[in-house]
Design a protein around this motif. Structure first.
Motif, PDB file in Angstrom:
ATOM      1  N   LYS A   1       0.838  -1.213   0.000  1.00  0.00           N
ATOM      2  CA  LYS A   1       0.000   0.000   0.000  1.00  0.00           C
ATOM      3  C   LYS A   1       0.868   1.256   0.000  1.00  0.00           C
ATOM      4  CE  LYS A   1      -4.008  -2.131   2.212  1.00  0.00           C
ATOM      5  NZ  LYS A   1      -4.876  -2.146   3.402  1.00  0.00           N
ATOM      6  N   LEU A   2       1.912   1.248   0.829  1.00  0.00           N
ATOM      7  CA  LEU A   2       2.787   2.420   0.883  1.00  0.00           C
ATOM      8  C   LEU A   2       3.478   2.678  -0.448  1.00  0.00           C
ATOM      9  CD1 LEU A   2       4.383   2.197   4.438  1.00  0.00           C
ATOM     10  CD2 LEU A   2       2.748   3.887   3.593  1.00  0.00           C
ATOM     11  N   PHE A   3       3.790   1.625  -1.180  1.00  0.00           N
ATOM     12  CA  PHE A   3       4.404   1.804  -2.492  1.00  0.00           C
ATOM     13  C   PHE A   3       3.481   2.596  -3.423  1.00  0.00           C
ATOM     14  CE2 PHE A   3       5.204   0.488  -6.883  1.00  0.00           C
ATOM     15  CZ  PHE A   3       6.506   0.924  -7.017  1.00  0.00           C
ATOM     16  N   THR A   4       2.173   2.368  -3.338  1.00  0.00           N
ATOM     17  CA  THR A   4       1.239   3.118  -4.190  1.00  0.00           C
ATOM     18  C   THR A   4       1.253   4.598  -3.812  1.00  0.00           C
ATOM     19  OG1 THR A   4      -0.723   2.731  -2.799  1.00  0.00           O
ATOM     20  CG2 THR A   4      -0.266   1.101  -4.503  1.00  0.00           C
ATOM     21  N   PHE A   5       1.389   4.876  -2.514  1.00  0.00           N
ATOM     22  CA  PHE A   5       1.462   6.275  -2.078  1.00  0.00           C
ATOM     23  C   PHE A   5       2.783   6.912  -2.518  1.00  0.00           C
ATOM     24  CE2 PHE A   5      -1.875   4.797   0.710  1.00  0.00           C
ATOM     25  CZ  PHE A   5      -2.729   5.879   0.746  1.00  0.00           C
ATOM     26  N   GLU A   6       3.863   6.165  -2.411  1.00  0.00           N
ATOM     27  CA  GLU A   6       5.153   6.686  -2.845  1.00  0.00           C
ATOM     28  C   GLU A   6       5.110   7.065  -4.318  1.00  0.00           C
ATOM     29  OE1 GLU A   6       9.895   5.488  -2.937  1.00  0.00           O
ATOM     30  OE2 GLU A   6       8.428   3.962  -2.383  1.00  0.00           O
TER      31      GLU A   6
ATOM     32  N   ILE B   1      -6.201   6.482   5.422  1.00  0.00           N
ATOM     33  CA  ILE B   1      -7.139   5.963   6.426  1.00  0.00           C
ATOM     34  C   ILE B   1      -8.130   5.013   5.770  1.00  0.00           C
ATOM     35  CG2 ILE B   1      -9.043   6.613   7.966  1.00  0.00           C
ATOM     36  CD1 ILE B   1      -7.362   9.221   8.529  1.00  0.00           C
ATOM     37  N   ALA B   2      -8.654   5.399   4.607  1.00  0.00           N
ATOM     38  CA  ALA B   2      -9.592   4.539   3.886  1.00  0.00           C
ATOM     39  C   ALA B   2      -8.943   3.218   3.493  1.00  0.00           C
ATOM     40  CB  ALA B   2     -10.134   5.258   2.649  1.00  0.00           C
ATOM     41  N   ALA B   3      -7.618   3.252   3.288  1.00  0.00           N
ATOM     42  CA  ALA B   3      -6.876   2.043   2.914  1.00  0.00           C
ATOM     43  C   ALA B   3      -6.465   1.221   4.132  1.00  0.00           C
ATOM     44  CB  ALA B   3      -5.639   2.424   2.099  1.00  0.00           C
ATOM     45  N   GLY B   4      -6.821   1.711   5.319  1.00  0.00           N
ATOM     46  CA  GLY B   4      -6.531   0.954   6.532  1.00  0.00           C
ATOM     47  C   GLY B   4      -5.177   1.222   7.149  1.00  0.00           C
ATOM     48  N   LEU B   5      -4.558   2.340   6.802  1.00  0.00           N
ATOM     49  CA  LEU B   5      -3.255   2.688   7.358  1.00  0.00           C
ATOM     50  C   LEU B   5      -3.429   3.673   8.521  1.00  0.00           C
ATOM     51  CD1 LEU B   5      -1.322   3.210   4.004  1.00  0.00           C
ATOM     52  CD2 LEU B   5      -1.313   1.181   5.471  1.00  0.00           C
ATOM     53  N   TYR B   6      -2.511   3.628   9.467  1.00  0.00           N
ATOM     54  CA  TYR B   6      -2.516   4.554  10.598  1.00  0.00           C
ATOM     55  C   TYR B   6      -1.609   5.726  10.235  1.00  0.00           C
ATOM     56  CZ  TYR B   6      -4.711   0.667  12.944  1.00  0.00           C
ATOM     57  OH  TYR B   6      -5.567  -0.349  13.280  1.00  0.00           O
ATOM     58  N   VAL B   7      -2.204   6.739   9.631  1.00  0.00           N
ATOM     59  CA  VAL B   7      -1.418   7.808   9.011  1.00  0.00           C
ATOM     60  C   VAL B   7      -0.576   8.595  10.003  1.00  0.00           C
ATOM     61  CG1 VAL B   7      -2.978   7.986   7.042  1.00  0.00           C
ATOM     62  CG2 VAL B   7      -3.354   9.451   9.026  1.00  0.00           C
ATOM     63  N   ASP B   8      -0.988   8.660  11.254  1.00  0.00           N
ATOM     64  CA  ASP B   8      -0.212   9.409  12.245  1.00  0.00           C
ATOM     65  C   ASP B   8       1.086   8.709  12.631  1.00  0.00           C
ATOM     66  OD1 ASP B   8      -2.110  11.413  12.290  1.00  0.00           O
ATOM     67  OD2 ASP B   8      -3.172  10.592  14.020  1.00  0.00           O
TER      68      ASP B   8
END
Length: 122
Positions: free
Chosen positions: A61-66, A100-107
């Motif tokens: 998931k983080l790779f998609t954000f990167e 958040i919608a993807a289930g990640l703890y953004v903080d």
């Protein structure tokens, strides 16, 4: 299905239609081309997250954000006038909302500054 719907609902908070309305009032940086280009980055981010699915690893998931943030970095290099304070805030908020919608703890990323701060240069 809730995962897909949550991600899709993030589009309701896109600022791009508003930006284009400002272009029509004389703010040249919000041209249709610029708005479409940035919207596509966010559309692609949501689509990629939907395709990898809710049960994808955090790393995936983080790779998609990167990928999305790096695309925004390239736009900033090409058009430095396009991403200023207000746009930065819009992007960071939107990226965290999608996270958040993807289930990640953004903080928990970048000492609490959010996902975009892991890679952003704007």
């Amino acid at each position: 299905m809730r995962y897909q719907t949550s991600l899709e609902s993030c589009k309701l908070n896109y600022p791009f239609d508003y930006w284009f309305s400002l272009y029509q009032k004389g703010m040249g940086k919000y041209s249709e081309e610029n708005c479409k280009r940035v919207r596509k980055i966010f559309d692609d981010l949501i689509l990629c997250l939907q395709e990898v699915g809710e049960n994808a690893s955090e790393e995936t998931k983080l790779f998609t954000f990167e990928t999305a943030v790096e695309s925004l970095n390239r736009i900033r290099e090409e058009r430095p006038y396009l991403i200023e304070t207000n746009e930065r805030e819009d992007f960071c908020e939107l990226i965290d909302e999608i996270g958040i919608a993807a289930g990640l703890y953004v903080d928990s990323y970048a000492d609490g500054q959010g996902i975009a701060s892991l890679w952003r240069t704007w």
